[in-house]
Write an enzyme that holds these catalytic residues in place. Structure first.
Site, PDB file in Angstrom:
ATOM      1  N   HIS A   8       3.025 -26.351  29.950  1.00  0.00           N
ATOM      2  CA  HIS A   8       1.828 -25.946  30.696  1.00  0.00           C
ATOM      3  C   HIS A   8       1.496 -24.478  30.465  1.00  0.00           C
ATOM      4  O   HIS A   8       2.373 -23.666  30.165  1.00  0.00           O
ATOM      5  CB  HIS A   8       1.923 -26.296  32.188  1.00  0.00           C
ATOM      6  CG  HIS A   8       2.818 -25.444  33.027  1.00  0.00           C
ATOM      7  ND1 HIS A   8       3.677 -25.973  33.963  1.00  0.00           N
ATOM      8  CD2 HIS A   8       2.973 -24.107  33.115  1.00  0.00           C
ATOM      9  CE1 HIS A   8       4.309 -25.005  34.584  1.00  0.00           C
ATOM     10  NE2 HIS A   8       3.909 -23.848  34.082  1.00  0.00           N
TER      11      HIS A   8
ATOM     12  N   GLU B 133      -1.165 -28.649  33.842  1.00  0.00           N
ATOM     13  CA  GLU B 133      -0.023 -29.518  33.591  1.00  0.00           C
ATOM     14  C   GLU B 133      -0.354 -30.539  32.501  1.00  0.00           C
ATOM     15  O   GLU B 133      -1.536 -30.730  32.155  1.00  0.00           O
ATOM     16  CB  GLU B 133       0.346 -30.246  34.893  1.00  0.00           C
ATOM     17  CG  GLU B 133       0.799 -29.308  36.014  1.00  0.00           C
ATOM     18  CD  GLU B 133       2.243 -28.837  35.851  1.00  0.00           C
ATOM     19  OE1 GLU B 133       2.728 -28.688  34.715  1.00  0.00           O
ATOM     20  OE2 GLU B 133       2.892 -28.611  36.889  1.00  0.00           O
TER      21      GLU B 133
HETATM   22  C1  GLP Z   1       4.564 -21.041  36.234  1.00  0.00           C
HETATM   23  C2  GLP Z   1       3.167 -20.404  36.120  1.00  0.00           C
HETATM   24  C3  GLP Z   1       2.804 -20.132  34.695  1.00  0.00           C
HETATM   25  C4  GLP Z   1       4.008 -19.526  34.005  1.00  0.00           C
HETATM   26  C5  GLP Z   1       5.069 -20.580  33.845  1.00  0.00           C
HETATM   27  C6  GLP Z   1       6.379 -20.073  33.283  1.00  0.00           C
HETATM   28  O1  GLP Z   1       4.565 -22.237  36.915  1.00  0.00           O
HETATM   29  N1  GLP Z   1       2.106 -21.119  36.736  1.00  0.00           N
HETATM   30  O2  GLP Z   1       1.655 -19.294  34.635  1.00  0.00           O
HETATM   31  O3  GLP Z   1       3.652 -19.051  32.742  1.00  0.00           O
HETATM   32  O4  GLP Z   1       5.245 -21.332  35.028  1.00  0.00           O
HETATM   33  O5  GLP Z   1       7.093 -19.324  34.220  1.00  0.00           O
HETATM   34  P1  GLP Z   1       8.286 -18.370  33.828  1.00  0.00           P
HETATM   35  O6  GLP Z   1       7.691 -17.227  33.080  1.00  0.00           O
HETATM   36  O7  GLP Z   1       8.862 -17.922  35.147  1.00  0.00           O
HETATM   37  O8  GLP Z   1       9.224 -19.148  33.002  1.00  0.00           O
END
Ligand code: GLP
Length: 248
Positions: A138, A143
């Site tokens: 995503h 999603e």
């Molecule tokens: C989250 C956010 C995204 C983000 C992703 C990865 O749910 N909505 O915008 O890029 O998941 O998160 P992380 O950088 O903490 O791995």
């Protein structure tokens, strides 16, 4: 898509951070699209450093965040609004009215989403969009199954995303909101330039599918293969499943 594999996440964040800082230096009225999560934190540290050490001026910069949880307000420490003030906005000289985050508490959510799209257009569109990557591919909260022509809207979080984000809610999946407001894939694709960052082996499969797999809604980030100016910043673990990495 241009793939840049750095020695580690720090180096990758430094490279991506310099690209954002260069844009702000060359275009003081730049419109930035911003992401939350663990991944962009070091990039934001780079911008804060550029502000502190070089006086990089954000006074005319406008930002639009990708997403927000439905039901969480700006004062809730788990909201993305709160995250942005904690990790970036309060450390640079951005004007509060220029730092936009989708409204998770809107009474009329569809109207608020439409207004967000209008605000992006009125600002002249996004010059540079920063993205992280979910383990399921995503971007924002788009999603798997999100339409490529989707725009800012409410999205239901997948079970995997709820599991992954439970760490920000005391490890309790039941406390993770079920819905979010997110820019759509079409909104993201209209950004003139895209920098996606992904670090760690948990992202390796999604990274390989995004770069080398078919463009398909089951892996939303694969749509970036169609973007004319997208760069992917990786550490070696996130790049580990790429088959053609050496040609990148
Ligand atoms: C989250 C956010 C995204 C983000 C992703 C990865 O749910 N909505 O915008 O890029 O998941 O998160 P992380 O950088 O903490 O791995």
């Amino acid at each position: 898509m241009e793939t840049i594999i750095s020695q580690n996440a720090r180096e990758a964040s430094r490279a991506a951070g310099s690209a954002v800082a260069d844009l702000v230096r060359n275009k003081p009225t730049a419109v930035l699209g911003l992401a939350t999560g663990g991944t962009p934190q070091r990039l934001y540290e780079e911008l804060i450093r550029a502000r502190r050490e070089e006086g990089l001026d954000f006074s005319r910069v406008v930002t639009f965040n990708l997403d927000e949880y439905v039901g969480l307000g700006p004062n809730d420490s788990r909201s993305y609004h709160f995250y942005m003030w904690k990790n970036l906005f309060s450390h640079i000289n951005i004007k509060p009215e220029n730092a936009r985050v989708p409204n998770g508490l809107a009474a009329d959510v569809p109207a608020s989403c439409a207004a967000y799209e209008r605000a992006i257009a009125a600002a002249g569109g996004i010059d540079l969009q920063v993205l992280g990557l979910g383990e399921n591919g995503h971007i924002g909260f788009n999603e798997p199954g999100s339409a490529f022509d989707s725009r800012t809207r409410v999205e239901t979080l997948s079970a995997q995303t709820i599991r992954n984000n439970a760490r920000f809610f005391g490890g309790d999946e039941k406390r993770v909101p079920r819905h979010s407001v997110t820019m759509g894939l079409a909104t993201i694709m209209e950004a003139r330039r895209i920098l996606l960052l992904a670090f760690g082996d948990a992202k390796a499969a999604a990274v390989a599918a995004m770069i080398e797999g078919p463009v398909a809604t089951k892996l939303p980030a694969s749509v970036l293969q169609h973007h004319p100016d997208a760069q992917v910043f990786l550490d070696p673990s996130a790049a580990a499943a790429l088959k053609r990495a050496r040609f990148a």
